[in-house]
Scaffold this active site. Structure first.
Site, PDB file in Angstrom:
ATOM      1  N   ARG A 124       0.855  -1.199   0.000  1.00  0.00           N
ATOM      2  CA  ARG A 124       0.000   0.000   0.000  1.00  0.00           C
ATOM      3  C   ARG A 124       0.888   1.244   0.000  1.00  0.00           C
ATOM      4  O   ARG A 124       1.697   1.435   0.897  1.00  0.00           O
ATOM      5  CB  ARG A 124      -0.952  -0.014   1.195  1.00  0.00           C
ATOM      6  CG  ARG A 124      -1.879  -1.204   1.183  1.00  0.00           C
ATOM      7  CD  ARG A 124      -2.827  -1.224   2.364  1.00  0.00           C
ATOM      8  NE  ARG A 124      -3.802  -0.126   2.311  1.00  0.00           N
ATOM      9  CZ  ARG A 124      -4.708   0.096   3.260  1.00  0.00           C
ATOM     10  NH1 ARG A 124      -4.748  -0.683   4.339  1.00  0.00           N
ATOM     11  NH2 ARG A 124      -5.573   1.097   3.139  1.00  0.00           N
ATOM     12  N   SER A 170      -4.901   8.862  -2.305  1.00  0.00           N
ATOM     13  CA  SER A 170      -5.543   8.599  -1.018  1.00  0.00           C
ATOM     14  C   SER A 170      -5.650   9.883  -0.218  1.00  0.00           C
ATOM     15  O   SER A 170      -4.672  10.614  -0.082  1.00  0.00           O
ATOM     16  CB  SER A 170      -4.744   7.566  -0.221  1.00  0.00           C
ATOM     17  OG  SER A 170      -5.270   7.436   1.087  1.00  0.00           O
ATOM     18  N   ASP A 314     -15.566   4.079  -0.259  1.00  0.00           N
ATOM     19  CA  ASP A 314     -15.809   2.885   0.561  1.00  0.00           C
ATOM     20  C   ASP A 314     -17.269   2.456   0.478  1.00  0.00           C
ATOM     21  O   ASP A 314     -17.587   1.284   0.252  1.00  0.00           O
ATOM     22  CB  ASP A 314     -15.417   3.137   2.020  1.00  0.00           C
ATOM     23  CG  ASP A 314     -13.906   3.113   2.230  1.00  0.00           C
ATOM     24  OD1 ASP A 314     -13.180   2.833   1.253  1.00  0.00           O
ATOM     25  OD2 ASP A 314     -13.455   3.382   3.349  1.00  0.00           O
TER      26      ASP A 314
END
Length: 426
Positions: A124, A170, A314
């Site tokens: 990640r 992100s 999400d």
């Protein structure tokens, strides 16, 4: 491997009190640590990601008292930065909400800190955040692959100044920077490169910082000014809202197979952008009712939608499985950051939707889902991703039911999810 068989459910009805938000819980724990005074956090989420943060804070010398049910935490603030006379190694699992903010916060004080995690964490990215911190005077080095954990921080404080950070991967990178830069030695000006993803998560961060007495000047999400000379001061008590992403599964259940499902702990007054998930269900045809701290979903015939979901990535996953119960085609766009979450969620979602018979087109940053005339049962792989497991629980509303592989992966954010889900079918 453990499996959970979900038999067909014909109707759901009831009320669910949503557990605390993961995003708010870990942000609030870190701000309480940096603050002056004692902070009482209520409705804290009890899950793996929060435990990783709490364990790390204890290792760093932070004093806190946790209630027997792990839902109330009193944190004694450090009145500033984290210092350590001895080298520390912190294991943070696969908790991005712990890894990114702690990486930033540990640059403020003094000491040597090594941050490690599970194998997936090493895949990640964290490079954009590290580059920004190093540009502000930090000394962070990678131990394996450049741009990814594990990493070591030699902390001597942050200088301040101007810095750029990519916005399109992100929002956690910007959140981490925002939370620590008020404690830099000079004003910090952050410029965003590209389009900022998940803007509502930045709103959560700025709102929490304001609760602790710190100001951020937001120039239309393109530039942020963080004045120097600020300090965090405990507001006394912080109530952690229910997790709006977790609410999405129950609201979708009500929309597909209600009855009426009421979720409490989120609503009109929520600071979380993911409550807008309910508006997407409404656009698909569901009946939605709002209160200050609750949302109710009732079923109605659902139809496909074509939407940019960049603001709620999400919760958007839940729409991908809800689309199995809608007429027509559903297209979710601008969701590239699914690929750098707990797993490559775009690839995983496409694979598992095809197993149950859906027609799926997986693009670089979009997914297109058309429900089949008849859904098939299948063994759903969850990729150690809590949201994959919870999304596919909705397949219990098909005539065939579904089997979930490794259902305990929900412990990352919602350990008793399947028990709560089953209770609605009683």
């Amino acid at each position: 491997m453990k499996q959970l068989r979900l038999n067909p459910i014909s109707k759901v009805h009831g009320t669910v009190n949503i557990p605390g938000s993961k995003s708010i819980s870990n942000r609030a724990l870190l701000l309480a640590t940096l603050a002056e005074g004692k902070t009482r956090l209520t409705n804290l989420l009890d899950s793996d990601d929060i435990r990783h943060m709490l364990t790390a804070l204890k290792q760093l010398g932070v004093n806190y008292q946790l209630s027997d049910n792990n839902r109330v935490c009193e944190v004694e603030g450090l009145s500033g930065v984290i210092n350590s006379d001895t080298a520390q190694t912190l294991f943070l699992g696969n908790a991005g909400t712990a890894m990114r903010p702690l990486c930033a916060a540990l640059t403020l004080g003094s000491g040597e800190f090594t941050l490690t995690g599970e194998p997936r964490m090493e895949e990640r990215p964290i490079g954009d955040l590290v580059d920004a911190l190093n540009a502000l005077g930090a000394d962070i080095r990678y131990l394996k692959q450049p741009g990814f954990p594990p990493l070591t921080i030699n902390a001597t404080g942050l200088n301040g100044g101007d810095v750029e950070i990519a916005g399109d991967l992100s929002s956690q990178f910007l959140t981490a920077l925002l939370m620590v830069t008020p404690l830099a030695k000079a004003q910090v000006n952050i410029k965003i490169k590209g389009e900022l993803v998940s803007k509502p998560y930045i709103d959560i961060t700025i709102a929490l910082m304001a609760q602790f007495g710190v100001t951020v000047i937001n120039h239309d999400y393109q530039r942020f000014e963080i004045p120097a000379g600020q300090k965090y001061v405990s507001p006394g008590t912080v109530l952690v809202e229910g997790d709006a992403s977790s609410a999405s599964y129950f609201l979708a259940a009500g929309a597909i197979q209600g009855g009426e499902v009421k979720v409490t702990g989120v609503g009109l007054k929520s600071i979380q952008g993911d409550v807008k998930f309910a508006e997407v269900l409404e656009a698909m045809g569901a009946q939605i009712e709002w209160g200050d701290d609750f949302i109710i979903a009732r079923s109605a015939p659902l139809h496909g939608v074509d939407l940019d979901m960049n603001h709620i990535p999400d919760a958007a996953m839940t729409i991908a499985t809800a689309a199995l119960f809608a007429t027509g085609t559903t297209t979710l766009r601008n969701i590239y950051n699914w690929r750098i979450k707990e797993t490559d969620r775009l690839a995983a979602m496409a694979t598992e939707l095809r197993k149950v018979g859906a027609e799926v087109e997986e693009g670089h940053d979009y997914i297109r889902v058309t429900a089949p005339a008849q859904l098939n049962t299948a063994d759903i792989d969850t990729y150690n991703d809590h949201r994959m497991a919870m999304c596919f629980s909705l397949m219990a509303f098909a005539d065939c039911g579904i089997t979930i592989n490794d259902p305990d992966c929900t412990s990352k954010t919602f350990p008793d999810y399947f028990a709560q889900f089953a209770a609605l079918a009683q």
